[in-house]
Design a protein around this motif. Structure first.
Motif, mmCIF file in Angstrom:
data_model
loop_
_atom_site.group_PDB
_atom_site.id
_atom_site.type_symbol
_atom_site.label_atom_id
_atom_site.label_comp_id
_atom_site.label_asym_id
_atom_site.label_seq_id
_atom_site.Cartn_x
_atom_site.Cartn_y
_atom_site.Cartn_z
ATOM 1 N N PHE A 89 4.613 4.296 -8.025
ATOM 2 C CA PHE A 89 3.198 4.699 -7.396
ATOM 3 C C PHE A 89 3.479 5.523 -5.972
ATOM 4 O O PHE A 89 2.483 5.330 -4.939
ATOM 5 N N ILE A 90 4.413 6.468 -5.929
ATOM 6 C CA ILE A 90 4.506 7.412 -4.934
ATOM 7 C C ILE A 90 3.885 8.560 -5.053
ATOM 8 O O ILE A 90 4.204 9.331 -6.134
ATOM 9 N N HIS A 148 6.868 4.698 2.585
ATOM 10 C CA HIS A 148 6.156 4.587 1.302
ATOM 11 C C HIS A 148 4.946 3.895 1.455
ATOM 12 O O HIS A 148 4.432 3.069 2.017
ATOM 13 N N PRO A 149 3.912 4.764 0.737
ATOM 14 C CA PRO A 149 2.734 4.520 0.818
ATOM 15 C C PRO A 149 2.008 3.238 0.064
ATOM 16 O O PRO A 149 0.866 2.821 0.159
ATOM 17 N N ASN A 150 2.696 2.470 -0.618
ATOM 18 C CA ASN A 150 2.232 1.290 -1.436
ATOM 19 C C ASN A 150 3.315 0.239 -1.154
ATOM 20 O O ASN A 150 3.327 -0.796 -2.243
ATOM 21 N N LEU A 151 3.618 -0.265 -0.130
ATOM 22 C CA LEU A 151 4.290 -1.236 0.158
ATOM 23 C C LEU A 151 3.526 -2.224 1.194
ATOM 24 O O LEU A 151 4.462 -3.323 1.334
ATOM 25 N N LEU A 152 2.492 -2.218 1.586
ATOM 26 C CA LEU A 152 1.942 -3.019 2.579
ATOM 27 C C LEU A 152 1.963 -4.602 1.802
ATOM 28 O O LEU A 152 1.383 -4.737 0.691
ATOM 29 N N ARG A 208 4.594 -6.418 1.103
ATOM 30 C CA ARG A 208 5.574 -6.508 0.149
ATOM 31 C C ARG A 208 6.897 -7.086 0.484
ATOM 32 O O ARG A 208 7.429 -7.612 -0.113
#
Length: 156
Positions: free
Chosen positions: A36-37, A142-146, A148
């Protein structure tokens, strides 16, 4: 006769952390995947840093890892002021080494090391994805790791 150390093998009891008895928990990031990058608008390549620390080694430096994603489009120049390793996971990444004039065609399983002073141009005829580790701080999170990164207190 004195103890001879084989410098090719790590030695736990040489570690200051081991000697002091301070155990440090691991950092685990679940799902630090590349799926999802998104590419920035108008760009054909991006980085996505997913972990970074200030090292506690003899010469402290940043140690950051992430993914490099590239699609067909213009060449992407890079002049290195830090060290980097890249390991191709899928696709193909072409790297023009300006020091030699050679273009290297990297495919899954191929590895490249970039020294301070390396100057290259990245490209691909289709797409490519690589894992990297670099000696620099985070540049593009990384835009989608909040959320994790696991809590170190988590129990199995």
């Amino acid at each position: 006769m004195g103890h001879r150390r084989d410098h090719r093998q790590p030695y736990l009891d040489d570690s200051p952390l081991f000697l002091s008895g301070n155990l440090v928990p691991l950092t685990i990031i679940k799902g630090a995947g590349h799926e999802f990058i998104p590419l920035p608008n108008g760009e054909n390549a991006t980085t996505a840093d997913f972990h970074s620390i200030r090292t506690k080694t003899e010469s402290p430096a940043h140690f950051t890892s992430g993914f490099y994603k590239i699609e067909a489009g213009p060449q992407r120049p890079a002049h290195y002021t830090f060290e980097e390793t890249k390991y191709v996971l899928n696709g193909q990444i072409d790297i023009l080494d300006e020091a030699t004039g050679i273009t290297h065609h990297l495919v899954p399983g191929d590895f490249a090391f970039f020294h301070v002073g390396s100057k290259v141009k990245f490209s691909t005829k289709s797409n490519g994805l690589a894992f990297y580790a670099v000696t620099r701080p985070v540049r593009a999170p990384h835009p989608n790791l909040l959320g994790r990164e696991e809590d170190n207190k988590a129990k199995l």
